[in-house]
Write a protein that holds these residues in place. Structure first.
Motif, PDB file in Angstrom:
ATOM      1  N   GLN A  56      -2.451  -8.818   3.512  1.00  0.00           N
ATOM      2  CA  GLN A  56      -3.728  -8.097   3.558  1.00  0.00           C
ATOM      3  C   GLN A  56      -3.773  -7.092   4.704  1.00  0.00           C
ATOM      4  O   GLN A  56      -4.772  -6.960   5.393  1.00  0.00           O
ATOM      5  N   LEU A  57      -2.700  -6.351   4.876  1.00  0.00           N
ATOM      6  CA  LEU A  57      -2.606  -5.426   5.992  1.00  0.00           C
ATOM      7  C   LEU A  57      -3.618  -4.286   5.885  1.00  0.00           C
ATOM      8  O   LEU A  57      -4.179  -3.847   6.887  1.00  0.00           O
ATOM      9  N   ALA A  58      -3.905  -3.824   4.678  1.00  0.00           N
ATOM     10  CA  ALA A  58      -4.881  -2.737   4.504  1.00  0.00           C
ATOM     11  C   ALA A  58      -6.272  -3.187   4.948  1.00  0.00           C
ATOM     12  O   ALA A  58      -6.994  -2.437   5.615  1.00  0.00           O
ATOM     13  N   LEU A  59      -6.641  -4.416   4.618  1.00  0.00           N
ATOM     14  CA  LEU A  59      -7.929  -4.943   5.053  1.00  0.00           C
ATOM     15  C   LEU A  59      -7.956  -5.146   6.559  1.00  0.00           C
ATOM     16  O   LEU A  59      -8.985  -4.936   7.204  1.00  0.00           O
ATOM     17  N   GLN A  92       2.558  -0.039  10.320  1.00  0.00           N
ATOM     18  CA  GLN A  92       3.221  -1.054   9.499  1.00  0.00           C
ATOM     19  C   GLN A  92       2.827  -0.904   8.030  1.00  0.00           C
ATOM     20  O   GLN A  92       3.661  -1.052   7.136  1.00  0.00           O
ATOM     21  N   LEU A  93       1.568  -0.602   7.795  1.00  0.00           N
ATOM     22  CA  LEU A  93       1.092  -0.430   6.430  1.00  0.00           C
ATOM     23  C   LEU A  93       1.762   0.765   5.765  1.00  0.00           C
ATOM     24  O   LEU A  93       2.080   0.714   4.574  1.00  0.00           O
ATOM     25  N   ALA A  94       2.001   1.831   6.521  1.00  0.00           N
ATOM     26  CA  ALA A  94       2.613   3.035   5.957  1.00  0.00           C
ATOM     27  C   ALA A  94       4.008   2.759   5.414  1.00  0.00           C
ATOM     28  O   ALA A  94       4.447   3.402   4.449  1.00  0.00           O
ATOM     29  N   PRO A 103      -0.959  10.472   2.387  1.00  0.00           N
ATOM     30  CA  PRO A 103      -1.963  11.401   2.912  1.00  0.00           C
ATOM     31  C   PRO A 103      -3.239  10.701   3.388  1.00  0.00           C
ATOM     32  O   PRO A 103      -3.824  11.078   4.400  1.00  0.00           O
ATOM     33  N   GLU A 104      -3.648   9.676   2.670  1.00  0.00           N
ATOM     34  CA  GLU A 104      -4.823   8.907   3.074  1.00  0.00           C
ATOM     35  C   GLU A 104      -4.576   8.203   4.409  1.00  0.00           C
ATOM     36  O   GLU A 104      -5.418   8.230   5.306  1.00  0.00           O
ATOM     37  N   ILE A 111      -7.785  10.198  12.633  1.00  0.00           N
ATOM     38  CA  ILE A 111      -9.092   9.786  13.167  1.00  0.00           C
ATOM     39  C   ILE A 111      -8.909   8.791  14.305  1.00  0.00           C
ATOM     40  O   ILE A 111      -9.551   8.906  15.358  1.00  0.00           O
ATOM     41  N   ILE A 112      -8.028   7.819  14.116  1.00  0.00           N
ATOM     42  CA  ILE A 112      -7.784   6.835  15.170  1.00  0.00           C
ATOM     43  C   ILE A 112      -7.214   7.513  16.404  1.00  0.00           C
ATOM     44  O   ILE A 112      -7.616   7.207  17.534  1.00  0.00           O
TER      45      ILE A 112
END
Length: 125
Positions: A56-59, A92-94, A103-104, A111-112
């Motif tokens: 659940q890395l995206a969350l 890590q998610l990338a 791109p998202e 932003i971060i």
């Protein structure tokens, strides 16, 4: 604490707001906003504690960003640490998602990065 009844009273009776006094009203509204932010902060911490990093890395990135945003106005150093941890999770998610989502992820990373730079400038001053 500002509850629903007081909010309804302010909407229905605008003269009441004038009698209450602008400063007191501002203080009550700010306390309600801070209370809401604290509640959301606790909820995000709870969610972060129950997530599994591998699946659940995206969350984890999403709630890490929310937590950092809520911390930003109270404790800049804690927000900085959370933004850095979220950025590392995003990296890590990338490496695990399909290329069409890059791109998202890049937009979120920008932003971060901006938030981290702003906090560093605020801490330096």
């Amino acid at each position: 604490e500002l509850d629903g009844r007081l909010a309804a009273l302010l909407v229905n009776e605008p003269d009441f707001a004038l009698r209450l006094g602008a400063e007191r009203l501002q203080h009550m509204l700010m306390e309600a906003a801070w209370g809401y932010m604290e509640e959301r902060n606790k909820w995000s911490r709870t969610v972060l504690g129950h997530l599994q990093r591998s699946t659940q890395l995206a969350l984890l990135v999403r709630h890490g960003f929310k937590l950092a945003f809520h911390l930003e106005h109270r404790d800049r150093s804690a927000a900085m640490k959370q933004y850095m941890a979220t950025y590392n999770d995003l990296c890590q998610l990338a490496s695990t998602v399909a290329a069409d989502r890059h791109p998202e992820l890049k937009a979120v990373a920008e932003i971060i990065n901006l938030k981290i730079c702003l906090i560093l400038l605020q801490i330096a001053n």
